[in-house]
Design an enzyme around this catalytic site. Sequence first.
Site, mmCIF file in Angstrom:
data_model
loop_
_atom_site.group_PDB
_atom_site.id
_atom_site.type_symbol
_atom_site.label_atom_id
_atom_site.label_comp_id
_atom_site.label_asym_id
_atom_site.label_seq_id
_atom_site.Cartn_x
_atom_site.Cartn_y
_atom_site.Cartn_z
ATOM 1 C CB SER A 61 -0.905 -0.119 1.456
ATOM 2 O OG SER A 61 -1.864 -0.930 1.043
ATOM 3 C CD GLN A 62 -0.667 6.884 -2.045
ATOM 4 O OE1 GLN A 62 -1.587 6.481 -2.888
ATOM 5 N NE2 GLN A 62 -0.380 8.037 -2.130
#
Length: 231
Positions: A61-62
Site C-alpha cells: 500500500s501507498q
Amino acid sequence: MNAADSKKIRLVMSLRKAGIRDTTVLSAIERVPRDHFIPEAMQDQAYEDIAVPIGLGQTISQPFVVAKMTEALELNDRHKVLEIGTGTGYQACVLSKICRRVYTIERHKPLHDIAENNFKELGLRNITTLCGDGMKGWPKIHGIEQAPFDRIIVTAAAREKPPEKLIEQLKVGGIMVAPVGESGKQMLKRYKKESADTYAISDIIPVRFVPLLPDIAKDGARDEIQEEVMA
Ligand code: SAH
C-alpha cells in the site's frame, strides 16, 4: 543518520503536508523500515509515497493510504485489530507499533510466508499471521475464539460491501475501515458498529485497491494487476 533514515523523515514530512495530523500514526510510520517489505528490485522506491508491486499481482500500500486508514481507526494500545490482506506486512507492522495485538490474514501463501519472515526479522511479537480467506473472518483455532475485534482493517476492495462475517466479528463500538467499489470507483469507508445489528457508514477518500477475492489462492496464481494509488 543513514540515507534510509533521511528518506523516511522526508516521507513523514510529505504525509504531514498531505493532511495526516495524528502524531501517533506519523511516529509509527517513522519507526517502520518500509524497505523490508519491498522486493530487492524496487528498493529505490521504498520511501516514495507510492504503491509498489510485491509479486503475484499484488501491491504494498501507498504510505499516505496506510496513514489515512490507520488514522481513521482511532487506535490505542489496548486494541486488538484484525487485518484482511497482509501482503508483505507493511500495514500490519505500522498497526503493531500502536495497538496491543494484530491478527492478519493473507490468501497468497508466498506473501504470507514473506510477511511472517519480515515480522520475525524485525522482532515484532504482537502480530499473529494466518494464510486463509479473510472474507470468512478470523477462525476459531484449537477451540480459541479471537473475535470480536476492537478494530478491523480491510486492505483489498469488496465490490458492494464488506463481508457480513467481518461486521459480525467487530465489537459494538468498534470501527472497521474498508475500501468498497468496483475498479476505478472505489471509496474508502468507515463503519462504526453502534449496536449488534446497526452501524454508521461514512466516506473517507477515493482509493484504488486490489480486489478482495475468495478462498486461498492456488499455488503461484497471479491476480488481476492493479495499482493501488490515490484516485
Ligand atoms: N496490507 C498490505 C496490502 C496488500 S494488497 C500492505 O500493507 O501492503 C492486498 C492483499 O489482500 C493482497 O496481498 C491480496 O492477496 C490480499 N487479499 C485479497 N483478498 C483476500 C482475502 N479474501 N483474504 C485474505 N487476503 C486477501
